[in-house]
Motif scaffolding. Structure first.
Motif, PDB file in Angstrom:
ATOM      1  N   PRO A 236      -6.067   2.923   7.553  1.00 44.79           N
ATOM      2  CA  PRO A 236      -7.078   2.807   6.559  1.00 44.79           C
ATOM      3  C   PRO A 236      -8.416   3.353   6.726  1.00 44.79           C
ATOM      4  CG  PRO A 236      -6.567   0.797   8.053  1.00 44.79           C
ATOM      5  CD  PRO A 236      -5.437   1.874   8.230  1.00 44.79           C
TER       6      PRO A 236
ATOM      7  N   GLY B   3      -6.359  -1.413   1.373  1.00 47.24           N
ATOM      8  CA  GLY B   3      -6.649  -0.792   2.508  1.00 47.24           C
ATOM      9  C   GLY B   3      -7.672  -1.329   3.528  1.00 47.24           C
TER      10      GLY B   3
ATOM     11  N   LEU C 266       0.834  -1.134   0.016  1.00 41.52           N
ATOM     12  CA  LEU C 266      -0.058  -0.056  -0.008  1.00 41.52           C
ATOM     13  C   LEU C 266       0.935   1.200  -0.109  1.00 41.52           C
ATOM     14  CD1 LEU C 266      -2.941  -1.107   2.460  1.00 41.52           C
ATOM     15  CD2 LEU C 266      -3.087  -0.090   0.098  1.00 41.52           C
TER      16      LEU C 266
END
Ligand code: HEM
Length: 113
Positions: free
Chosen positions: A104, A55, A28
């Motif tokens: 997230p 995520g 990510l």
């Protein structure tokens, strides 16, 4: 290898969650920094979609990790470690937990806004 942790070792479930989350977060970070620099194209949208899916997956894995931690417990501290070092290790571990919940959720909120 046992699924549950014991006094000296983390169990296979905790290790599996640890590595899945670590690999997803590295992906990510690298993917997030790469995709924002891409020119607008269908590929850029695919990267964004993949980024959001991974995520949200990290958020779910973190919640699973907390739930499993409640059932599983953790190995005892290694004997002979200086209290200040044990405190530092414990604090960094907690900071990671907070970051991996906040990142997230903030990505999700940013995307929704
Ligand atoms: C642990 C989870 C996450 C990490 C480590 C992460 C990491 C990153 C990074 C490093 C960037 C690039 C920032 C920049 O260059 O400005 C980024 C951008 C972005 N992230 Fe995430 N992200 C995570 C979760 C999410 C989630 C769950 C969503 C949405 C559901 C999301 C949506 C976005 C969007 C829309 C951008 C682009 C921002 C822009 O275009 O300026 N992220 N992310």
């Amino acid at each position: 290898m046992s699924a549950k942790s014991d006094a000296t070792r983390w169990g296979s479930v905790a290790k599996c969650l640890h590595w899945l989350i670590a690999i997803a977060v590295i992906g990510l970070l690298v993917g997030g920094l790469t995709m924002t620099d891409m020119k607008v194209s269908p590929d850029k949208f695919r990267w964004y979609a993949l980024h959001k899916s991974f995520g949200v997956t990290v958020l779910v894995l973190m919640l699973l990790r907390f739930a499993w931690r409640g059932i599983d417990g953790r190995p005892q501290a290694v004997p002979g470690v200086a209290p200040i070092v044990a405190f530092a290790a414990h604090s960094v571990h907690r900071l990671f937990y907070v970051a991996l919940i906040v990142m997230p959720i903030s990505g999700w909120v940013y995307n929704s806004a």
